[in-house]
Design a protein around this motif. Structure first.
Motif, PDB file in Angstrom:
ATOM      1  N   ARG A 174     -22.618  66.973 -41.003  1.00 52.32           N
ATOM      2  CA  ARG A 174     -23.533  66.623 -42.087  1.00 52.32           C
ATOM      3  C   ARG A 174     -24.831  65.995 -41.579  1.00 52.32           C
ATOM      4  NH1 ARG A 174     -21.093  66.779 -47.135  1.00 52.32           N
ATOM      5  NH2 ARG A 174     -18.805  67.036 -47.094  1.00 52.32           N
ATOM      6  N   SER A 175     -24.841  65.536 -40.344  1.00 49.73           N
ATOM      7  CA  SER A 175     -26.002  64.807 -39.826  1.00 49.73           C
ATOM      8  C   SER A 175     -26.830  65.588 -38.815  1.00 49.73           C
ATOM      9  CB  SER A 175     -25.548  63.491 -39.177  1.00 49.73           C
ATOM     10  OG  SER A 175     -24.792  62.701 -40.087  1.00 49.73           O
ATOM     11  N   PHE A 176     -26.240  66.651 -38.239  1.00 49.75           N
ATOM     12  CA  PHE A 176     -26.947  67.368 -37.181  1.00 49.75           C
ATOM     13  C   PHE A 176     -26.970  68.869 -37.462  1.00 49.75           C
ATOM     14  CE2 PHE A 176     -25.163  63.483 -35.404  1.00 49.75           C
ATOM     15  CZ  PHE A 176     -26.268  62.929 -34.751  1.00 49.75           C
ATOM     16  N   SER A 177     -27.657  69.593 -36.583  1.00 52.76           N
ATOM     17  CA  SER A 177     -27.800  71.037 -36.755  1.00 52.76           C
ATOM     18  C   SER A 177     -26.484  71.754 -36.472  1.00 52.76           C
ATOM     19  CB  SER A 177     -28.875  71.563 -35.801  1.00 52.76           C
ATOM     20  OG  SER A 177     -28.437  71.444 -34.449  1.00 52.76           O
ATOM     21  N   THR A 178     -26.435  73.017 -36.884  1.00 53.06           N
ATOM     22  CA  THR A 178     -25.240  73.824 -36.645  1.00 53.06           C
ATOM     23  C   THR A 178     -24.970  73.988 -35.159  1.00 53.06           C
ATOM     24  OG1 THR A 178     -25.506  75.061 -38.719  1.00 53.06           O
ATOM     25  CG2 THR A 178     -24.199  76.108 -36.975  1.00 53.06           C
ATOM     26  N   ASP A 179     -26.024  74.243 -34.373  1.00 50.55           N
ATOM     27  CA  ASP A 179     -25.849  74.410 -32.932  1.00 50.55           C
ATOM     28  C   ASP A 179     -25.295  73.137 -32.293  1.00 50.55           C
ATOM     29  OD1 ASP A 179     -26.738  76.993 -33.028  1.00 50.55           O
ATOM     30  OD2 ASP A 179     -28.785  76.539 -32.424  1.00 50.55           O
ATOM     31  N   PHE A 180     -25.789  71.982 -32.736  1.00 49.35           N
ATOM     32  CA  PHE A 180     -25.293  70.717 -32.191  1.00 49.35           C
ATOM     33  C   PHE A 180     -23.827  70.538 -32.557  1.00 49.35           C
ATOM     34  CE2 PHE A 180     -24.288  66.235 -32.327  1.00 49.35           C
ATOM     35  CZ  PHE A 180     -24.857  65.738 -31.169  1.00 49.35           C
ATOM     36  N   TRP A 181     -23.470  70.879 -33.794  1.00 56.89           N
ATOM     37  CA  TRP A 181     -22.079  70.730 -34.239  1.00 56.89           C
ATOM     38  C   TRP A 181     -21.145  71.601 -33.412  1.00 56.89           C
ATOM     39  CZ3 TRP A 181     -19.066  74.640 -36.585  1.00 56.89           C
ATOM     40  CH2 TRP A 181     -17.795  74.230 -36.976  1.00 56.89           C
TER      41      TRP A 181
END
Length: 222
Positions: A174-181
């Motif tokens: 919920r807090s970061f980008s899809t790539d980061f997740w």
């Protein structure tokens, strides 16, 4: 369902031993496929244009993740004639939420999959303790033997840890980008889980009914 699907007598002639390396590949392989497909989604589309029909990198990664998960379970069944409970439950959730992700074209479904799995395991373990059952023993009993106090403590710790992972996943996606997740699932969650697992070894050794150092000696005495 026949319990033999989940547990197989070690003396079964059809059963084969799985090396630690192969076991690691079966458990982490699908996750690595997910990470690779998401990070190299455009590259995959260039070489396999048909994948463009699925959608962007995260959707291609989801589809390949589902295929890799099914293959890992199939290989596990072929080799040891059993389906480990936790990977099986995780696989079912992957297929359900992966299908929803592709069908509705909404990446949020695959993102909440780890939350659902970890929360489910956490609630089951802690709920079992509430009713006087150390359910973790049914999962790890083949790996080591502990006394009742050891199983209670280990079950409590793992139950809380699973809930922690559920909350952590919610915060990250919920807090970061899809790539980061996606990257965090591989390079964040897995190391954290391994560190937690190793941190439990003093507890396991303290409450073990079969000390690792004593197994060889016991075998010689017999």
């Amino acid at each position: 369902m026949d319990q033999s699907v989940f547990e197989r007598d070690p003396s079964d002639p059809k059963r084969k031993e799985v090396t630690p390396l192969l076991k690691l590949v079966l458990e982490l392989g699908p996750l690595m496929v997910f990470f690779f497909a998401n990070s190299r989604g455009e590259w995959l589309i260039e070489r396999f244009p048909v994948l463009a029909n699925i959608g962007g990198p995260i959707f291609i990664a989801t589809a390949l993740f589902m295929v890799a998960t099914v293959l890992a379970l199939a290989v596990s069944w072929i080799l040891i004639r059993s389906l480990p409970i936790m990977p099986l439950v995780s696989g079912i959730v992957v297929l359900v939420f992966g299908s929803l992700t592709l069908w509705l074209h909404d990446e949020n479904f695959i993102k909440i999959k780890p939350t659902i799995i970890n929360a489910l395991f956490g609630v089951i373990l802690l709920g079992g303790l509430y009713f006087g059952k150390s359910l973790l023993g049914y999962v790890f009993d083949s790996a080591f033997k502990l006394n009742p106090e050891g199983w209670r403590k280990l079950t409590l710790r793992w139950g809380i840890f699973f809930l922690f992972l559920a909350v952590l996943n919610e915060v990250v996606w919920r807090s970061f980008s899809t790539d980061f997740w996606v990257a965090f699932k591989v390079w964040g969650t897995m190391p954290i889980t391994l560190l937690f697992t190793f941190a439990q070894m003093p507890l396991v050794m303290k409450h073990s009914l079969e000390p690792l150092a004593g197994k060889g000696a016991q075998g010689k005495e017999k």
